[in-house]
Scaffold this active site. Structure first.
Site, mmCIF file in Angstrom:
data_model
loop_
_atom_site.group_PDB
_atom_site.id
_atom_site.type_symbol
_atom_site.label_atom_id
_atom_site.label_comp_id
_atom_site.label_asym_id
_atom_site.label_seq_id
_atom_site.Cartn_x
_atom_site.Cartn_y
_atom_site.Cartn_z
ATOM 1 N N ASP A 132 0.984 -1.371 0.103
ATOM 2 C CA ASP A 132 0.095 -0.087 0.082
ATOM 3 C C ASP A 132 0.906 1.218 -0.124
ATOM 4 O O ASP A 132 1.625 1.450 1.052
ATOM 5 C CB ASP A 132 -0.843 -0.083 1.357
ATOM 6 C CG ASP A 132 -1.646 1.375 1.286
ATOM 7 O OD1 ASP A 132 -1.613 2.249 0.680
ATOM 8 O OD2 ASP A 132 -2.716 1.116 2.299
ATOM 9 N N VAL A 133 1.003 2.073 -1.148
ATOM 10 C CA VAL A 133 1.771 3.141 -1.167
ATOM 11 C C VAL A 133 1.634 4.392 -0.230
ATOM 12 O O VAL A 133 2.417 5.141 -0.111
ATOM 13 C CB VAL A 133 1.820 3.801 -2.654
ATOM 14 C CG1 VAL A 133 2.271 2.815 -3.742
ATOM 15 C CG2 VAL A 133 0.457 4.254 -3.024
ATOM 16 N N ASN A 166 2.539 5.718 -9.705
ATOM 17 C CA ASN A 166 1.589 5.806 -10.792
ATOM 18 C C ASN A 166 -0.149 5.672 -9.924
ATOM 19 O O ASN A 166 -0.785 5.944 -10.324
ATOM 20 C CB ASN A 166 1.495 4.979 -11.881
ATOM 21 C CG ASN A 166 0.241 4.691 -12.610
ATOM 22 O OD1 ASN A 166 -0.209 5.271 -13.115
ATOM 23 N ND2 ASN A 166 -0.354 3.282 -12.135
ATOM 24 N N TYR A 186 -9.707 15.021 -5.602
ATOM 25 C CA TYR A 186 -8.968 14.230 -6.655
ATOM 26 C C TYR A 186 -8.152 15.488 -7.361
ATOM 27 O O TYR A 186 -6.770 15.418 -7.377
ATOM 28 C CB TYR A 186 -9.572 13.593 -7.848
ATOM 29 C CG TYR A 186 -8.760 13.008 -8.873
ATOM 30 C CD1 TYR A 186 -8.203 11.766 -8.657
ATOM 31 C CD2 TYR A 186 -8.587 13.651 -10.087
ATOM 32 C CE1 TYR A 186 -7.516 11.105 -9.741
ATOM 33 C CE2 TYR A 186 -7.987 12.980 -11.023
ATOM 34 C CZ TYR A 186 -7.532 11.901 -11.017
ATOM 35 O OH TYR A 186 -6.658 11.145 -11.873
ATOM 36 N N LYS A 243 -3.716 15.954 -7.435
ATOM 37 C CA LYS A 243 -2.987 16.191 -8.517
ATOM 38 C C LYS A 243 -2.192 17.621 -8.590
ATOM 39 O O LYS A 243 -1.294 17.765 -9.109
ATOM 40 C CB LYS A 243 -3.984 16.236 -9.746
ATOM 41 C CG LYS A 243 -4.430 14.532 -9.902
ATOM 42 C CD LYS A 243 -3.412 13.330 -9.819
ATOM 43 C CE LYS A 243 -3.775 11.827 -10.056
ATOM 44 N NZ LYS A 243 -2.935 10.880 -10.050
HETATM 45 P P1 NAD Z 1 -6.481 2.063 -12.234
HETATM 46 O O1 NAD Z 1 -7.682 2.037 -11.409
HETATM 47 O O2 NAD Z 1 -6.777 0.941 -13.440
HETATM 48 O O3 NAD Z 1 -5.203 2.089 -11.707
HETATM 49 C C1 NAD Z 1 -4.915 2.591 -10.465
HETATM 50 C C2 NAD Z 1 -4.400 1.503 -9.611
HETATM 51 O O4 NAD Z 1 -3.656 2.008 -8.317
HETATM 52 C C3 NAD Z 1 -5.025 0.235 -9.400
HETATM 53 O O5 NAD Z 1 -4.200 -0.798 -9.914
HETATM 54 C C4 NAD Z 1 -5.055 0.157 -7.925
HETATM 55 O O6 NAD Z 1 -5.129 -1.133 -7.283
HETATM 56 C C5 NAD Z 1 -3.691 1.060 -7.481
HETATM 57 N N1 NAD Z 1 -3.890 1.525 -6.031
HETATM 58 C C6 NAD Z 1 -4.732 2.329 -5.458
HETATM 59 N N2 NAD Z 1 -4.512 2.555 -4.223
HETATM 60 C C7 NAD Z 1 -3.316 1.936 -4.089
HETATM 61 C C8 NAD Z 1 -2.546 1.973 -2.782
HETATM 62 N N3 NAD Z 1 -2.783 2.484 -1.880
HETATM 63 N N4 NAD Z 1 -1.211 1.193 -3.043
HETATM 64 C C9 NAD Z 1 -0.860 0.711 -4.411
HETATM 65 N N5 NAD Z 1 -1.806 0.558 -5.388
HETATM 66 C C10 NAD Z 1 -2.707 1.352 -5.288
HETATM 67 O O7 NAD Z 1 -6.808 3.569 -13.136
HETATM 68 P P2 NAD Z 1 -5.827 4.195 -14.076
HETATM 69 O O8 NAD Z 1 -6.573 5.203 -14.817
HETATM 70 O O9 NAD Z 1 -4.783 3.134 -14.542
HETATM 71 O O10 NAD Z 1 -5.160 5.142 -13.178
HETATM 72 C C11 NAD Z 1 -3.516 5.292 -12.934
HETATM 73 C C12 NAD Z 1 -3.189 6.479 -12.425
HETATM 74 O O11 NAD Z 1 -3.397 7.452 -13.764
HETATM 75 C C13 NAD Z 1 -3.889 7.252 -11.417
HETATM 76 O O12 NAD Z 1 -2.970 8.021 -10.566
HETATM 77 C C14 NAD Z 1 -4.584 8.189 -11.803
HETATM 78 O O13 NAD Z 1 -5.085 9.045 -11.175
HETATM 79 C C15 NAD Z 1 -4.034 8.461 -13.227
HETATM 80 N N6 NAD Z 1 -4.723 9.168 -14.375
HETATM 81 C C16 NAD Z 1 -5.832 8.330 -15.033
HETATM 82 C C17 NAD Z 1 -6.599 9.063 -16.085
HETATM 83 C C18 NAD Z 1 -7.565 8.314 -16.897
HETATM 84 O O14 NAD Z 1 -8.249 8.697 -17.791
HETATM 85 N N7 NAD Z 1 -7.757 6.861 -16.671
HETATM 86 C C19 NAD Z 1 -6.343 10.374 -16.174
HETATM 87 C C20 NAD Z 1 -5.543 11.330 -15.730
HETATM 88 C C21 NAD Z 1 -4.733 10.535 -14.543
#
Ligand code: NAD
Length: 269
Positions: free
Chosen positions: A68-69, A95, A167, A171
């Protein structure tokens, strides 16, 4: 195969939140470029194990590391586990992230804290540990940089987002954390950059892109005319992790099809 295809040969990388979505695409891309990859997950060990198998089957090196990060000790143990398996760490991609959306008046303190804890504090803990390890292990045999940190931001580091105040605040915080760290550690040859995706097709926003009406509304916000894919982000992260970007630090690379370009003004406002 072109030499450029193996931009990270011999380097080590941890990618947090790598069992799904953008993180999984990044882990695959870094492994294909020659890096040994720590595939971090919090939940979803099966998906992380499957990705590790996929990387190994393709000839790459990877291990799954549960952590857990937002937990200080867990982050330290994650780096220890990576070091036990692969030795040197050169790249950390912070990430992991989540959303817990609500109008501000209805948002619970628990949901505010949960998002800040993972999206901002979690990235700080990973970046801090990375800096400590980069400095302790000394110069890299394979890169002019002592190490590279990439923070996953969002277009919402600059675009306010009603109904998502936790959120957007996380960010926005990531952006200035990244720049401050970059300023602080540049003289040690550590590069710190951010990537700001727009709308990328993952489970975090599945309710939007899987609904035709909402997807249509979303596309109006994307001048380039398509929703992004996780690979679009992975390619940008690969470049920032590689020596191809050796003179780049403290910057956010937007990967958003123009979403941050105020598309409402396309037709003269
Ligand atoms: P996702 O939900 O598939 O990925 C997020 C990952 O973070 C998941 O695997 C989850 O298990 C993990 N996670 C959550 N809490 C955690 C913790 N405490 N410790 C370790 N891991 C943890 O969604 P995604 O879209 O792939 O998101 C990845 C990143 O990209 C995030 O930071 C998100 O804010 C960012 N992001 C996504 C988008 C989009 O449109 N999908 C846009 C901008 C930014």
């Amino acid at each position: 195969m072109l030499a450029r295809d193996r931009l990270l040969e011999g380097q080590g990388a941890i990618v947090t939140g790598a069992s799904s979505g953008i993180g999984a695409a990044i882990a695959s891309a870094l492994a294909a470029a020659g890096a040994a990859v720590g595939v971090n997950y919090r939940s979803g060990a099966d998906a992380a194990d499957a990705l590790v198998r996929e990387i190994r089957d393709a000839g790459g090196r990877a291990i799954a590391i549960g952590a857990d990060v937002s937990n200080e000790d867990a982050v330290s143990r994650m780096f220890d586990a990576f070091a036990d398996a692969f030795g040197r760490i050169d790249i950390v991609v912070a990430n992991a992230g989540l959303q817990k959306d609500a109008p501000a008046a209805d948002m619970t303190l628990a949901d505010w804290r949960a998002v800040i804890d993972v999206n901002l504090t979690g990235q700080f803990l990973c970046a801090r540990e990375a800096i400590r390890r980069f400095v302790a292990q000394g110069p890299s045999p394979g890169s002019p940089a002592l190490g590279k940190i990439i923070c996953m931001s969002s277009v919402h580091e600059m675009i306010p987002w009603a109904g998502h105040v936790n959120y957007a605040a996380s960010k926005g915080g990531v952006m200035l954390m990244m720049k401050t760290l970059a300023q602080e550690v540049a003289s040690r040859k550590i590069r710190v950059n951010g990537v700001a995706p727009g709308a990328i097709r993952t489970r975090i926003n599945e309710s939007v892109w899987s609904d035709p009406d909402q997807a249509h509304g979303l596309l109006k916000l994307i001048p380039y005319g398509r929703i992004g894919e996780p690979d679009d982000v992975a390619k940008a992260v690969l470049w920032l992790a590689s020596d191809e970007s050796d003179y780049v630090t403290g910057t956010t690379l937007f990967v958003d099809g123009g979403m941050a370009l105020y598309p409402e003004f396309r037709d003269n406002g």
